[in-house]
Design a protein around this motif. Structure first.
Motif, PDB file in Angstrom:
ATOM      1  N   LEU A 318       0.868  -1.180   0.000  1.00 10.80           N
ATOM      2  CA  LEU A 318       0.000   0.000   0.000  1.00 10.80           C
ATOM      3  C   LEU A 318       0.903   1.229   0.000  1.00 10.80           C
ATOM      4  CD1 LEU A 318      -2.869   1.055   0.213  1.00 10.80           C
ATOM      5  CD2 LEU A 318      -2.764   0.708   2.681  1.00 10.80           C
ATOM      6  N   ALA A 319       0.819   2.040  -1.044  1.00  6.73           N
ATOM      7  CA  ALA A 319       1.695   3.216  -1.124  1.00  6.73           C
ATOM      8  C   ALA A 319       1.285   4.216  -0.060  1.00  6.73           C
ATOM      9  CB  ALA A 319       1.594   3.844  -2.503  1.00  6.73           C
ATOM     10  N   SER A 320       2.273   4.730   0.677  1.00  6.26           N
ATOM     11  CA  SER A 320       1.909   5.691   1.728  1.00  6.26           C
ATOM     12  C   SER A 320       2.331   7.110   1.353  1.00  6.26           C
ATOM     13  CB  SER A 320       2.531   5.273   3.060  1.00  6.26           C
ATOM     14  OG  SER A 320       3.927   5.152   2.898  1.00  6.26           O
ATOM     15  N   SER A 321       2.875   7.285   0.150  1.00  4.40           N
ATOM     16  CA  SER A 321       3.222   8.636  -0.286  1.00  4.40           C
ATOM     17  C   SER A 321       3.042   8.711  -1.799  1.00  4.40           C
ATOM     18  CB  SER A 321       4.688   8.939   0.052  1.00  4.40           C
ATOM     19  OG  SER A 321       5.512   8.095  -0.739  1.00  4.40           O
ATOM     20  N   GLU A 322       3.061   9.935  -2.290  1.00  3.23           N
ATOM     21  CA  GLU A 322       2.905  10.168  -3.725  1.00  3.23           C
ATOM     22  C   GLU A 322       4.027   9.462  -4.496  1.00  3.23           C
ATOM     23  OE1 GLU A 322       0.495  11.581  -5.418  1.00  3.23           O
ATOM     24  OE2 GLU A 322       1.576  11.496  -7.333  1.00  3.23           O
ATOM     25  N   SER A 323       5.258   9.545  -3.950  1.00  2.00           N
ATOM     26  CA  SER A 323       6.374   8.950  -4.701  1.00  2.00           C
ATOM     27  C   SER A 323       6.281   7.418  -4.690  1.00  2.00           C
ATOM     28  CB  SER A 323       7.725   9.439  -4.169  1.00  2.00           C
ATOM     29  OG  SER A 323       8.043   8.779  -3.000  1.00  2.00           O
ATOM     30  N   GLN A 324       5.772   6.834  -3.597  1.00  2.00           N
ATOM     31  CA  GLN A 324       5.589   5.374  -3.594  1.00  2.00           C
ATOM     32  C   GLN A 324       4.504   4.962  -4.585  1.00  2.00           C
ATOM     33  OE1 GLN A 324       4.799   3.726   0.264  1.00  2.00           O
ATOM     34  NE2 GLN A 324       6.905   4.011   0.959  1.00  2.00           N
ATOM     35  N   SER A 325       3.484   5.791  -4.656  1.00  9.04           N
ATOM     36  CA  SER A 325       2.410   5.508  -5.608  1.00  9.04           C
ATOM     37  C   SER A 325       2.963   5.543  -7.041  1.00  9.04           C
ATOM     38  CB  SER A 325       1.301   6.545  -5.410  1.00  9.04           C
ATOM     39  OG  SER A 325       0.482   6.585  -6.520  1.00  9.04           O
ATOM     40  N   GLN A 326       3.795   6.558  -7.308  1.00  8.69           N
ATOM     41  CA  GLN A 326       4.384   6.658  -8.649  1.00  8.69           C
ATOM     42  C   GLN A 326       5.251   5.441  -8.964  1.00  8.69           C
ATOM     43  OE1 GLN A 326       6.325  10.451  -8.828  1.00  8.69           O
ATOM     44  NE2 GLN A 326       4.385  11.531  -9.049  1.00  8.69           N
ATOM     45  N   GLN A 327       5.935   4.950  -7.922  1.00  9.52           N
ATOM     46  CA  GLN A 327       6.772   3.758  -8.131  1.00  9.52           C
ATOM     47  C   GLN A 327       5.919   2.557  -8.530  1.00  9.52           C
ATOM     48  OE1 GLN A 327       9.099   2.866  -4.688  1.00  9.52           O
ATOM     49  NE2 GLN A 327      10.830   4.030  -5.449  1.00  9.52           N
TER      50      GLN A 327
END
Ligand SMILES: Cc1cc2nc3c(=O)[nH]c(=O)nc-3n(C[C@H](O)[C@H](O)[C@H](O)COP(=O)(O)OP(=O)(O)OC[C@H]3O[C@@H](n4cnc5c(N)ncnc54)[C@H](O)[C@@H]3O)c2cc1C
Length: 473
Positions: A318-327
């Protein structure tokens, strides 16, 4: 140039030297598409910079009986924007028609030239805290006119619909050079036949789109992305139903990704690391987004808990930040590049009812593997739209010509399976030239008569994108 045809000489005179490319070196980038496909040489490439110039070009082509190929960002994948091999077609590039004309954040609309690149349009909308919600892998190069001509969908169709649902008005240069001004910014308009819808998805065969009024949505203030490991396509569909009910309209993306695509993504982008410590046959990349006081975190956690309890989800990130989501989204983007690096392969963009996806994948895999045991199937797609890219990598032992014939035969086999599910041979890319035979063989005589009648009404001389969708006359 001394060997100019009369049309080219007039075009240079009326537009400018800069607007008419006759040198093969200058033309090179207009002759192949994203996949590297290329058919031949155009008469020339012309680049009008306004609707008036575009209308003049089209009018002159009509007078001189010259065939026209409208061209956007050449990211279409069915050879529709590529000129024919005999040097007879004038490529009309929309790239200089690229102004954002107006943004109305109260009406939630923007009016743009058709040659605006999708990414530019999204950025312009973002400056007004809005979003133009079409999102697809080619958004850095495809143009709004191309998106309209192909009725493009993408990653967020399940929430926002395809271009048909996102366009309120159009301006079109008709094949006889007249300009149809249908640039209305009305959210409701029931005055008779909705002419604009004829141009959406007709792949530039009825006219050249020069401008559009697009529907905007408020820019999402928050979003959550998750990548989930799942054991089977059946479990993916059960999870989709759970997500659709649990997240309702806040569900913006629900992508099916096989393990092989995760590997292809890591091959194409070496900085990507395996997202989980264990591998799974299938993955779901999902996103929820909202504005206002909604707790997306709680919503998603509840969904994931339920999914694990029901043994649909085996593991997840579960992405916890915008940059993790982008990854996480980087896997979805890089896997396309990974496939491209594998050379010629069968690309499809089919659709079936969402409930039929598991049975279709099972049956199509069995039939294709029986026909070609050494090929590799890569099936992924937008689950919420019933849209699958059931792609096939050919056996590496075949030479180029044999690969081509082999893939062609496998496409026919696959489409026969699809017919059994009342599916569509094109849910995204359109018919163009490459799907024409498969399309025509599935049309009833009545459908063919109606399609021909519409084409003849708009383009009686058959000069506009001739030979795409329907055969040239
Ligand atoms: C990496 C990648 C990802 C993609 N993902 C998706 C996806 O998720 N969903 C989806 O639906 N599609 C997808 N596509 C294909 C999609 O059709 C195109 O990306 C896009 O809509 C085409 O726009 P374009 O400007 O590149 O058009 P082009 O390729 O230049 O042209 C496409 C067709 O439209 C016609 N045309 C172009 N401009 C005009 C105009 N102004 N007026 C009239 N006719 C015109 C051309 O003659 C041609 O027939 C993808 C393609 C790539 C390469």
């Amino acid at each position: 140039m001394s060997d100019d045809t009369p049309l080219l000489a007039i075009l240079v005179q009326r537009l400018s030297e800069r607007a008419v490319l006759r040198d093969p070196e200058d033309q090179a980038r207009y002759l192949s598409d994203w996949a590297g496909d290329r058919l031949g040489m155009p008469l020339a490439v012309v680049r009008p910079a306004s609707t008036a110039e575009l209308a003049e070009v089209v009018n002159l082509c009509g007078e001189h009986g010259v065939a026209m190929t409208p061209q956007g960002g050449h990211s279409g994948l069915v050879a529709g924007a590529l000129p024919a091999s005999d040097g007879s077609e004038l490529v009309i590039s929309l790239e200089r028609l690229n102004r954002v004309r107006d943004i109305d954040p109260v009406n939630f609309t923007m009016t743009v030239d058709a040659g605006c690149i999708l990414e530019t349009v999204k950025q312009a909308a973002a400056e007004h805290d809005c979003d133009f919600p079409l999102a697809l892998g080619a958004q850095g190069s495809c143009q709004i006119g191309g998106n309209i001509a192909t009725n493009a969908g993408g990653l967020n169709v399940l929430r926002h619909g395809m271009m048909r649902q996102l366009v309120l008005g159009l301006e079109v240069v008709l094949p006889d050079g007249r300009v149809w001004n249908g640039l209305h910014a009305l959210h409701k308009d029931n005055r008779g036949v909705d002419l604009k819808q004829l141009f959406l998805g007709s792949e530039g065969t009825l006219g050249i789109v020069s401008g559009a009024v697009l529907k905007l949505v408020p820019k999402a203030e928050q979003s959550r992305t998750a990548l989930l490991g799942v054991s089977s396509v059946e479990a993916v569909i059960d999870l989709y139903v759970l997500a659709r009910r649990g997240c309702s309209d806040l569900l913006t993306a629900f992508e099916l990704i096989p393990r092989r695509c995760i590997e292809l993504a890591m091959e194409a982008t070496p900085s990507l690391r395996d997202p989980m410590d264990d591998a799974h046959p299938w993955y779901v990349l999902m996103e929820v987004a909202a504005t206002g006081p909604v707790d997306l975190g709680v919503m998603l956690e509840q969904l994931l808990e339920q999914g694990m309890e029901d043994e649909l989800i085996l593991n997840g990130v579960l992405a916890s930040s915008e940059s993790q989501s982008q990854q996480l989204w980087q896997f979805r983007e890089s896997m396309l590049e990974g496939q491209r690096l594998r050379g010629e392969h069968l690309r499809t963009d089919i659709s079936v009812p969402i409930s039929a996806i598991p049975a279709f994948v099972t049956q199509a895999t069995e039939v294709v593997m029986a026909a070609s045991p050494d090929c590799e199937i890569i099936a992924y797609g937008h689950v919420g739209d019933g849209n699958l890219h059931f792609n096939i990598l050919p056996p590496s032992t075949l030479d180029d010509e044999a690969k081509h014939d082999h893939l062609h035969a496998l496409e026919a086999t696959l489409f026969e399976v699809l017919d059994g599910f009342d599916g569509s041979i094109s849910a995204e890319h359109g018919i163009g030239r490459t799907k024409q035979a498969a399309y025509l063989s599935r049309l009833s005589p009545m459908e063919l008569e109606l399609a021909r009648g519409i084409k003849t009404l708009f383009d009686p001389d058959g000069l506009m994108n001739a030979g795409r969708i329907l055969p040239a006359r």
